[in-house]
Design a protein around this motif. Structure first.
Motif, short mmCIF file in Angstrom:
data_model
loop_
_atom_site.label_atom_id
_atom_site.label_comp_id
_atom_site.label_asym_id
_atom_site.label_seq_id
_atom_site.Cartn_x
_atom_site.Cartn_y
_atom_site.Cartn_z
N GLY A 49 6.50 -3.89 6.26
CA GLY A 49 7.02 -3.26 7.46
C GLY A 49 7.90 -2.06 7.20
O GLY A 49 8.02 -1.18 8.03
N SER A 50 8.58 -2.01 6.06
CA SER A 50 9.42 -0.87 5.73
C SER A 50 8.93 -0.25 4.43
O SER A 50 8.44 -0.94 3.54
N LEU A 55 -2.89 -7.63 -2.71
CA LEU A 55 -4.10 -7.12 -2.08
C LEU A 55 -4.90 -6.24 -3.05
O LEU A 55 -6.12 -6.37 -3.19
N GLU A 56 -4.20 -5.33 -3.72
CA GLU A 56 -4.88 -4.41 -4.64
C GLU A 56 -5.44 -5.16 -5.85
O GLU A 56 -6.54 -4.85 -6.31
N TYR A 57 -4.71 -6.15 -6.33
CA TYR A 57 -5.22 -6.93 -7.46
C TYR A 57 -6.47 -7.71 -7.05
O TYR A 57 -7.47 -7.74 -7.79
N LEU A 58 -6.45 -8.31 -5.88
CA LEU A 58 -7.62 -9.06 -5.40
C LEU A 58 -8.81 -8.13 -5.19
O LEU A 58 -9.96 -8.52 -5.43
N GLU A 108 7.50 -7.63 -10.22
CA GLU A 108 7.18 -8.99 -10.65
C GLU A 108 6.98 -9.89 -9.43
O GLU A 108 7.51 -9.65 -8.36
N GLY A 109 6.19 -10.94 -9.64
CA GLY A 109 6.02 -11.94 -8.60
C GLY A 109 4.82 -11.76 -7.71
O GLY A 109 4.59 -12.61 -6.82
N PHE A 110 4.02 -10.69 -7.91
CA PHE A 110 2.88 -10.49 -7.01
C PHE A 110 1.87 -11.61 -7.12
O PHE A 110 1.18 -11.95 -6.15
N GLU A 111 1.80 -12.25 -8.30
CA GLU A 111 0.81 -13.33 -8.48
C GLU A 111 1.12 -14.55 -7.61
O GLU A 111 0.23 -15.32 -7.28
N HIS A 117 5.13 -3.37 -2.50
CA HIS A 117 5.68 -4.70 -2.31
C HIS A 117 4.70 -5.72 -2.90
O HIS A 117 3.51 -5.43 -3.09
N PRO A 118 5.18 -6.94 -3.18
CA PRO A 118 4.30 -7.93 -3.83
C PRO A 118 3.01 -8.21 -3.08
O PRO A 118 1.96 -8.39 -3.70
N GLU A 119 3.06 -8.23 -1.75
CA GLU A 119 1.83 -8.52 -1.00
C GLU A 119 0.82 -7.38 -1.10
O GLU A 119 -0.38 -7.61 -1.15
#
Length: 405
Positions: free
Chosen positions: A155-156, A172-175, A127-130, A166-168
Protein backbone atom coordinates in the motif's frame (compact mmCIF):
# COMPACT_ATOMS: atom_id res chain seq x y z
CA UNK A 1 42.36 -25.37 -35.21
CA UNK A 2 43.32 -21.78 -34.54
CA UNK A 3 42.32 -18.54 -36.24
CA UNK A 4 44.40 -18.06 -39.36
CA UNK A 5 44.29 -21.77 -40.29
CA UNK A 6 43.59 -21.66 -44.04
CA UNK A 7 41.49 -24.81 -43.86
CA UNK A 8 38.70 -22.98 -42.04
CA UNK A 9 35.91 -21.45 -44.12
CA UNK A 10 35.76 -17.68 -43.79
CA UNK A 11 32.79 -15.39 -43.23
CA UNK A 12 33.60 -11.87 -44.39
CA UNK A 13 32.66 -8.89 -42.27
CA UNK A 14 29.92 -7.90 -44.70
CA UNK A 15 28.50 -11.44 -44.63
CA UNK A 16 28.66 -11.47 -40.83
CA UNK A 17 26.67 -8.25 -40.63
CA UNK A 18 24.02 -9.54 -42.99
CA UNK A 19 23.76 -12.84 -41.18
CA UNK A 20 23.18 -11.11 -37.85
CA UNK A 21 20.62 -8.75 -39.40
CA UNK A 22 18.83 -11.71 -40.99
CA UNK A 23 18.89 -13.73 -37.79
CA UNK A 24 17.10 -10.93 -35.97
CA UNK A 25 14.51 -10.07 -38.60
CA UNK A 26 16.16 -6.89 -39.89
CA UNK A 27 16.72 -7.98 -43.48
CA UNK A 28 13.05 -7.97 -44.52
CA UNK A 29 11.59 -4.77 -45.93
CA UNK A 30 10.12 -2.83 -42.99
CA UNK A 31 7.13 -1.64 -45.02
CA UNK A 32 5.63 -5.08 -45.66
CA UNK A 33 2.22 -5.79 -44.11
CA UNK A 34 2.52 -7.58 -40.78
CA UNK A 35 -0.50 -9.60 -39.63
CA UNK A 36 -0.90 -11.57 -36.39
CA UNK A 37 0.61 -14.85 -37.71
CA UNK A 38 3.45 -12.83 -39.22
CA UNK A 39 4.18 -11.11 -35.92
CA UNK A 40 4.24 -14.43 -34.07
CA UNK A 41 6.56 -15.89 -36.72
CA UNK A 42 8.87 -12.87 -36.35
CA UNK A 43 9.09 -13.30 -32.57
CA UNK A 44 9.70 -17.04 -32.98
CA UNK A 45 12.49 -16.22 -35.43
CA UNK A 46 14.06 -13.77 -32.99
CA UNK A 47 13.50 -16.12 -30.04
CA UNK A 48 12.19 -13.49 -27.65
CA UNK A 49 11.61 -9.76 -27.24
CA UNK A 50 13.05 -8.07 -24.18
CA UNK A 51 10.74 -6.05 -21.94
CA UNK A 52 11.89 -2.91 -20.15
CA UNK A 53 10.09 -0.32 -18.06
CA UNK A 54 11.79 2.80 -19.46
CA UNK A 55 9.34 4.70 -21.66
CA UNK A 56 11.45 7.55 -23.03
CA UNK A 57 9.88 7.25 -26.49
CA UNK A 58 7.97 3.93 -26.33
CA UNK A 59 8.40 0.70 -24.38
CA UNK A 60 11.43 -1.29 -25.56
CA UNK A 61 9.45 -4.33 -26.77
CA UNK A 62 7.28 -2.18 -29.00
CA UNK A 63 10.27 -0.29 -30.41
CA UNK A 64 12.12 -3.53 -31.12
CA UNK A 65 9.23 -4.81 -33.21
CA UNK A 66 8.55 -1.48 -34.91
CA UNK A 67 12.17 -1.30 -36.07
CA UNK A 68 11.52 -4.49 -38.04
CA UNK A 69 8.15 -3.51 -39.44
CA UNK A 70 6.59 -0.07 -39.63
CA UNK A 71 3.07 -1.52 -39.92
CA UNK A 72 3.39 -3.10 -36.46
CA UNK A 73 1.10 -1.65 -33.80
CA UNK A 74 1.19 -2.15 -30.05
CA UNK A 75 -2.25 -3.78 -29.84
CA UNK A 76 -1.01 -6.67 -32.01
CA UNK A 77 1.42 -7.79 -29.33
CA UNK A 78 -1.21 -7.34 -26.63
CA UNK A 79 -3.58 -9.65 -28.52
CA UNK A 80 -0.96 -12.36 -28.92
CA UNK A 81 -0.09 -12.13 -25.22
CA UNK A 82 -3.42 -11.60 -23.52
CA UNK A 83 -6.06 -13.01 -25.89
CA UNK A 84 -4.43 -15.65 -28.08
CA UNK A 85 -1.93 -16.70 -25.38
CA UNK A 86 0.57 -17.44 -28.15
CA UNK A 87 3.23 -15.67 -26.06
CA UNK A 88 4.15 -15.64 -22.38
CA UNK A 89 6.34 -13.49 -20.17
CA UNK A 90 9.28 -14.81 -18.24
CA UNK A 91 13.05 -14.64 -18.14
CA UNK A 92 15.85 -15.10 -20.67
CA UNK A 93 18.85 -12.92 -19.86
CA UNK A 94 16.21 -10.47 -18.63
CA UNK A 95 12.43 -10.12 -18.58
CA UNK A 96 11.18 -11.10 -22.03
CA UNK A 97 8.19 -12.03 -24.16
CA UNK A 98 8.60 -15.62 -25.42
CA UNK A 99 6.58 -17.90 -27.73
CA UNK A 100 4.31 -20.17 -25.71
CA UNK A 101 5.47 -23.11 -27.84
CA UNK A 102 8.77 -22.86 -25.94
CA UNK A 103 7.09 -23.12 -22.52
CA UNK A 104 8.00 -26.79 -21.87
CA UNK A 105 11.68 -25.81 -21.96
CA UNK A 106 11.02 -23.10 -19.39
CA UNK A 107 9.48 -25.80 -17.17
CA UNK A 108 12.96 -27.31 -16.98
CA UNK A 109 14.51 -23.89 -16.42
CA UNK A 110 12.12 -23.17 -13.53
CA UNK A 111 13.25 -26.34 -11.76
CA UNK A 112 16.92 -25.55 -12.35
CA UNK A 113 16.72 -21.99 -11.08
CA UNK A 114 14.51 -22.21 -8.01
CA UNK A 115 17.22 -22.88 -5.42
CA UNK A 116 19.85 -20.60 -6.94
CA UNK A 117 17.38 -17.73 -7.29
CA UNK A 118 16.22 -18.10 -3.70
CA UNK A 119 19.82 -18.03 -2.49
CA UNK A 120 20.57 -14.84 -4.46
CA UNK A 121 17.41 -13.10 -3.38
CA UNK A 122 18.00 -13.82 0.31
CA UNK A 123 21.02 -11.52 -0.03
CA UNK A 124 19.64 -9.06 -2.59
CA UNK A 125 16.02 -8.58 -1.54
CA UNK A 126 14.52 -8.15 1.89
CA UNK A 127 14.79 -11.19 4.11
CA UNK A 128 11.68 -13.19 4.89
CA UNK A 129 10.03 -13.26 1.46
CA UNK A 130 9.99 -17.07 1.54
CA UNK A 131 7.62 -16.93 4.51
CA UNK A 132 5.04 -15.34 2.20
CA UNK A 133 5.24 -17.80 -0.72
CA UNK A 134 2.45 -20.12 0.41
CA UNK A 135 0.21 -17.24 1.47
CA UNK A 136 0.66 -15.35 -1.82
CA UNK A 137 0.14 -18.45 -3.96
CA UNK A 138 -2.99 -19.39 -2.04
CA UNK A 139 -4.51 -15.93 -2.49
CA UNK A 140 -3.98 -16.01 -6.25
CA UNK A 141 -5.39 -19.55 -6.37
CA UNK A 142 -8.50 -18.53 -4.45
CA UNK A 143 -9.08 -15.00 -5.73
CA UNK A 144 -7.80 -15.13 -9.29
CA UNK A 145 -5.49 -12.59 -10.98
CA UNK A 146 -3.84 -10.20 -8.52
CA UNK A 147 -1.29 -7.40 -8.62
CA UNK A 148 1.36 -6.48 -6.08
CA UNK A 149 -0.79 -3.58 -4.91
CA UNK A 150 -3.52 -6.08 -3.90
CA UNK A 151 -1.33 -7.22 -1.02
CA UNK A 152 -1.31 -5.31 2.23
CA UNK A 153 2.28 -4.22 2.50
CA UNK A 154 2.28 -2.85 -1.03
CA UNK A 155 0.00 0.00 0.00
CA UNK A 156 2.90 2.41 0.54
CA UNK A 157 5.93 2.85 -1.64
CA UNK A 158 9.14 1.49 -0.09
CA UNK A 159 11.55 4.21 0.94
CA UNK A 160 14.44 2.54 -0.88
CA UNK A 161 12.95 3.03 -4.35
CA UNK A 162 11.40 0.79 -6.99
CA UNK A 163 14.00 -1.94 -6.47
CA UNK A 164 13.26 -2.23 -2.74
CA UNK A 165 10.38 -4.68 -2.87
CA UNK A 166 8.22 -5.63 0.09
CA UNK A 167 8.25 -9.35 0.97
CA UNK A 168 4.93 -10.06 -0.75
CA UNK A 169 6.07 -8.38 -3.98
CA UNK A 170 9.29 -10.39 -3.80
CA UNK A 171 7.27 -13.55 -3.24
CA UNK A 172 5.13 -12.78 -6.30
CA UNK A 173 8.21 -12.25 -8.46
CA UNK A 174 9.89 -15.39 -7.15
CA UNK A 175 6.79 -17.47 -7.86
CA UNK A 176 6.67 -15.99 -11.37
CA UNK A 177 10.36 -16.54 -12.06
CA UNK A 178 10.07 -20.17 -10.95
CA UNK A 179 6.90 -20.94 -12.90
CA UNK A 180 4.46 -21.20 -10.03
CA UNK A 181 2.71 -18.06 -11.24
CA UNK A 182 2.43 -16.49 -14.68
CA UNK A 183 1.77 -12.98 -15.95
CA UNK A 184 -1.82 -12.88 -17.19
CA UNK A 185 -1.63 -9.29 -18.45
CA UNK A 186 -0.31 -5.88 -17.51
CA UNK A 187 -2.19 -2.83 -16.33
CA UNK A 188 -0.09 0.16 -17.23
CA UNK A 189 3.20 -1.61 -16.80
CA UNK A 190 2.25 -3.47 -13.61
CA UNK A 191 2.10 -7.27 -13.78
CA UNK A 192 -1.15 -9.09 -13.08
CA UNK A 193 -0.30 -12.57 -11.77
CA UNK A 194 -2.31 -15.76 -12.12
CA UNK A 195 -1.78 -19.52 -12.09
CA UNK A 196 0.03 -20.89 -15.18
CA UNK A 197 -2.84 -23.27 -15.98
CA UNK A 198 -5.11 -20.23 -16.32
CA UNK A 199 -2.69 -18.41 -18.60
CA UNK A 200 -0.62 -20.85 -20.69
CA UNK A 201 -2.56 -22.90 -23.29
CA UNK A 202 -2.94 -26.53 -22.15
CA UNK A 203 -1.10 -27.88 -25.18
CA UNK A 204 2.03 -26.09 -23.96
CA UNK A 205 1.75 -27.21 -20.33
CA UNK A 206 3.76 -30.29 -21.08
CA UNK A 207 6.22 -32.03 -18.73
CA UNK A 208 9.72 -30.59 -19.05
CA UNK A 209 12.20 -32.35 -21.33
CA UNK A 210 14.97 -34.38 -19.78
CA UNK A 211 18.23 -32.50 -19.04
CA UNK A 212 19.99 -33.69 -22.21
CA UNK A 213 17.09 -32.64 -24.43
CA UNK A 214 16.91 -29.28 -22.63
CA UNK A 215 20.60 -28.58 -23.28
CA UNK A 216 20.36 -29.74 -26.88
CA UNK A 217 17.37 -27.50 -27.64
CA UNK A 218 18.85 -24.48 -25.91
CA UNK A 219 22.13 -24.78 -27.84
CA UNK A 220 20.62 -25.60 -31.23
CA UNK A 221 17.91 -22.97 -31.05
CA UNK A 222 20.44 -20.35 -29.91
CA UNK A 223 22.82 -21.06 -32.78
CA UNK A 224 19.93 -21.03 -35.26
CA UNK A 225 19.26 -17.45 -34.13
CA UNK A 226 22.90 -16.39 -34.01
CA UNK A 227 23.99 -18.10 -37.26
CA UNK A 228 27.54 -18.16 -35.88
CA UNK A 229 29.04 -17.86 -32.41
CA UNK A 230 31.29 -19.23 -29.72
CA UNK A 231 30.12 -21.68 -27.10
CA UNK A 232 29.98 -18.78 -24.65
CA UNK A 233 27.71 -16.79 -26.96
CA UNK A 234 25.50 -19.84 -27.43
CA UNK A 235 25.21 -20.24 -23.64
CA UNK A 236 24.40 -16.55 -23.18
CA UNK A 237 21.66 -16.34 -25.80
CA UNK A 238 18.83 -17.70 -23.64
CA UNK A 239 20.63 -17.04 -20.35
CA UNK A 240 19.75 -20.58 -19.30
CA UNK A 241 22.99 -22.58 -19.55
CA UNK A 242 26.36 -22.43 -17.88
CA UNK A 243 29.29 -21.84 -20.21
CA UNK A 244 30.73 -25.31 -19.54
CA UNK A 245 27.40 -26.97 -20.45
CA UNK A 246 27.36 -25.26 -23.83
CA UNK A 247 31.07 -25.99 -24.36
CA UNK A 248 30.51 -29.72 -23.83
CA UNK A 249 27.55 -29.73 -26.22
CA UNK A 250 29.58 -27.89 -28.87
CA UNK A 251 32.49 -30.30 -28.53
CA UNK A 252 30.23 -33.32 -29.05
CA UNK A 253 28.38 -31.68 -31.97
CA UNK A 254 31.70 -30.86 -33.64
CA UNK A 255 32.91 -34.42 -33.23
CA UNK A 256 29.70 -35.72 -34.85
CA UNK A 257 29.99 -33.28 -37.76
CA UNK A 258 26.85 -31.39 -36.74
CA UNK A 259 28.84 -28.16 -36.41
CA UNK A 260 31.79 -26.67 -38.26
CA UNK A 261 34.36 -24.08 -37.29
CA UNK A 262 34.48 -20.87 -39.30
CA UNK A 263 36.58 -17.73 -39.25
CA UNK A 264 34.63 -14.50 -38.88
CA UNK A 265 36.21 -11.23 -39.98
CA UNK A 266 35.82 -8.18 -37.79
CA UNK A 267 35.84 -4.52 -38.75
CA UNK A 268 39.39 -3.82 -37.60
CA UNK A 269 41.19 -6.01 -40.13
CA UNK A 270 42.80 -8.04 -37.35
CA UNK A 271 42.90 -11.77 -36.82
CA UNK A 272 39.55 -13.41 -37.64
CA UNK A 273 37.64 -14.97 -34.77
CA UNK A 274 36.93 -18.70 -34.72
CA UNK A 275 33.23 -19.42 -34.28
CA UNK A 276 30.85 -22.35 -34.67
CA UNK A 277 28.08 -22.72 -37.23
CA UNK A 278 25.82 -25.31 -38.77
CA UNK A 279 27.36 -26.72 -41.97
CA UNK A 280 24.51 -25.54 -44.22
CA UNK A 281 25.32 -21.91 -43.37
CA UNK A 282 28.29 -22.08 -45.73
CA UNK A 283 26.00 -22.79 -48.68
CA UNK A 284 24.05 -19.59 -48.04
CA UNK A 285 26.91 -17.12 -47.80
CA UNK A 286 27.09 -16.17 -51.47
CA UNK A 287 23.34 -15.62 -51.77
CA UNK A 288 22.83 -13.11 -48.96
CA UNK A 289 20.56 -10.31 -50.10
CA UNK A 290 21.15 -6.61 -49.61
CA UNK A 291 19.55 -5.24 -46.45
CA UNK A 292 16.90 -2.49 -46.65
CA UNK A 293 18.68 0.82 -47.19
CA UNK A 294 16.32 2.64 -44.82
CA UNK A 295 17.67 4.49 -41.79
CA UNK A 296 16.07 3.07 -38.63
CA UNK A 297 16.07 3.90 -34.92
CA UNK A 298 16.90 0.89 -32.72
CA UNK A 299 15.96 0.42 -29.09
CA UNK A 300 18.91 0.24 -26.67
CA UNK A 301 17.49 -3.20 -25.80
CA UNK A 302 17.36 -4.41 -29.40
CA UNK A 303 18.84 -7.92 -29.70
CA UNK A 304 21.26 -6.63 -32.34
CA UNK A 305 22.65 -4.25 -29.69
CA UNK A 306 22.54 -6.59 -26.70
CA UNK A 307 26.02 -8.15 -27.08
CA UNK A 308 28.17 -5.02 -26.92
CA UNK A 309 31.42 -6.84 -27.72
CA UNK A 310 29.93 -8.50 -30.81
CA UNK A 311 28.42 -5.18 -31.86
CA UNK A 312 31.85 -3.56 -31.75
CA UNK A 313 33.63 -6.45 -33.48
CA UNK A 314 31.15 -6.89 -36.32
CA UNK A 315 29.69 -3.40 -36.76
CA UNK A 316 32.53 -1.26 -35.39
CA UNK A 317 30.05 0.50 -33.09
CA UNK A 318 30.76 1.21 -29.42
CA UNK A 319 27.62 1.63 -27.35
CA UNK A 320 26.48 1.67 -23.76
CA UNK A 321 23.34 2.77 -21.98
CA UNK A 322 24.11 5.74 -19.72
CA UNK A 323 20.93 5.67 -17.64
CA UNK A 324 22.90 4.86 -14.49
CA UNK A 325 25.87 7.10 -15.36
CA UNK A 326 25.89 10.44 -13.48
CA UNK A 327 24.82 13.19 -15.86
CA UNK A 328 28.16 14.99 -15.67
CA UNK A 329 29.99 11.84 -16.76
CA UNK A 330 27.75 10.88 -19.69
CA UNK A 331 29.36 10.92 -23.10
CA UNK A 332 26.05 11.23 -24.95
CA UNK A 333 22.84 11.18 -22.93
CA UNK A 334 20.45 9.45 -20.53
CA UNK A 335 18.81 7.17 -23.10
CA UNK A 336 20.35 7.34 -26.56
CA UNK A 337 19.13 5.29 -29.53
CA UNK A 338 21.48 3.71 -32.11
CA UNK A 339 20.83 4.47 -35.78
CA UNK A 340 21.01 1.64 -38.33
CA UNK A 341 21.31 2.44 -42.03
CA UNK A 342 21.41 -0.59 -44.29
CA UNK A 343 24.04 -2.80 -42.69
CA UNK A 344 25.93 0.01 -40.93
CA UNK A 345 25.53 1.67 -37.56
CA UNK A 346 25.75 5.31 -38.58
CA UNK A 347 25.05 7.26 -35.42
CA UNK A 348 22.94 7.73 -32.31
CA UNK A 349 20.12 10.04 -31.31
CA UNK A 350 18.99 11.54 -28.01
CA UNK A 351 15.23 12.01 -28.22
CA UNK A 352 12.24 11.94 -25.91
CA UNK A 353 8.48 11.78 -26.25
CA UNK A 354 7.03 14.54 -24.08
CA UNK A 355 3.47 13.32 -23.63
CA UNK A 356 2.38 16.51 -21.89
CA UNK A 357 3.13 18.63 -24.95
CA UNK A 358 2.69 15.93 -27.60
CA UNK A 359 6.23 16.52 -28.82
CA UNK A 360 8.86 14.06 -30.00
CA UNK A 361 11.86 16.17 -29.10
CA UNK A 362 15.30 15.63 -30.64
CA UNK A 363 18.02 16.94 -28.38
CA UNK A 364 21.06 15.74 -30.33
CA UNK A 365 22.28 13.44 -33.10
CA UNK A 366 25.85 12.20 -33.25
CA UNK A 367 27.03 10.75 -36.56
CA UNK A 368 29.76 8.13 -36.53
CA UNK A 369 33.24 8.99 -37.79
CA UNK A 370 33.26 8.97 -41.58
CA UNK A 371 29.48 9.34 -41.82
CA UNK A 372 28.52 12.61 -43.49
CA UNK A 373 25.22 14.31 -42.65
CA UNK A 374 24.34 14.71 -46.31
CA UNK A 375 21.03 16.17 -47.36
CA UNK A 376 19.79 12.69 -48.30
CA UNK A 377 20.84 11.14 -44.97
CA UNK A 378 19.31 13.93 -42.91
CA UNK A 379 16.15 13.56 -44.99
CA UNK A 380 16.14 9.81 -44.25
CA UNK A 381 16.46 10.57 -40.53
CA UNK A 382 13.58 13.05 -40.70
CA UNK A 383 11.45 10.43 -42.47
CA UNK A 384 12.23 7.89 -39.73
CA UNK A 385 11.37 10.41 -37.02
CA UNK A 386 8.06 11.06 -38.74
CA UNK A 387 7.38 7.30 -38.63
CA UNK A 388 8.31 7.31 -34.93
CA UNK A 389 5.98 10.26 -34.35
CA UNK A 390 3.03 8.44 -35.87
CA UNK A 391 3.85 5.23 -34.03
CA UNK A 392 4.01 6.95 -30.64
CA UNK A 393 1.06 9.24 -31.45
CA UNK A 394 3.12 12.35 -30.84
CA UNK A 395 1.76 15.49 -32.48
CA UNK A 396 4.99 16.96 -33.79
CA UNK A 397 8.75 16.49 -34.05
CA UNK A 398 10.89 19.26 -32.62
CA UNK A 399 14.65 19.69 -33.09
CA UNK A 400 16.67 21.55 -30.45
CA UNK A 401 19.08 24.20 -31.64
CA UNK A 402 22.45 22.68 -32.54
CA UNK A 403 21.00 19.18 -32.64
CA UNK A 404 23.58 17.84 -35.10
CA UNK A 405 26.80 17.18 -33.18
Amino acid sequence: MAAGDKTLPRITNRQARRLLLAAQGLMEHPGRKLDQPGLLALIEQMGFVQVDSINTVERAHHQILFARNQTYRQKQLTRLLERDRALFENWTHDASIIPSAFYPFWQRRFARESEALAARWRKWRREGFEDYLEHVLQRVTDEGPLMARDFGEEGSKPKGGWWDWHPEKTALEYLWRTGQLAVARREGFQKVYDLPERVVPPEHLQPPPDPAAFTDWKCRSALQRLHFGTSGEIAAFWGALAADEAARWCKKALAKGELVQVEVEGTDGGKPRVCLAFPDLLDRLDGLADPPARLRVLSPFDPLIRDRQRLERVFGFTYRIEVFVPEAKRQYGYYVFPLLEGERMVGRIDMKHDRATGTLGVKAVWWEAGIKPSKGRVGALEAELERQRRFTKAERVNFDDGWQR
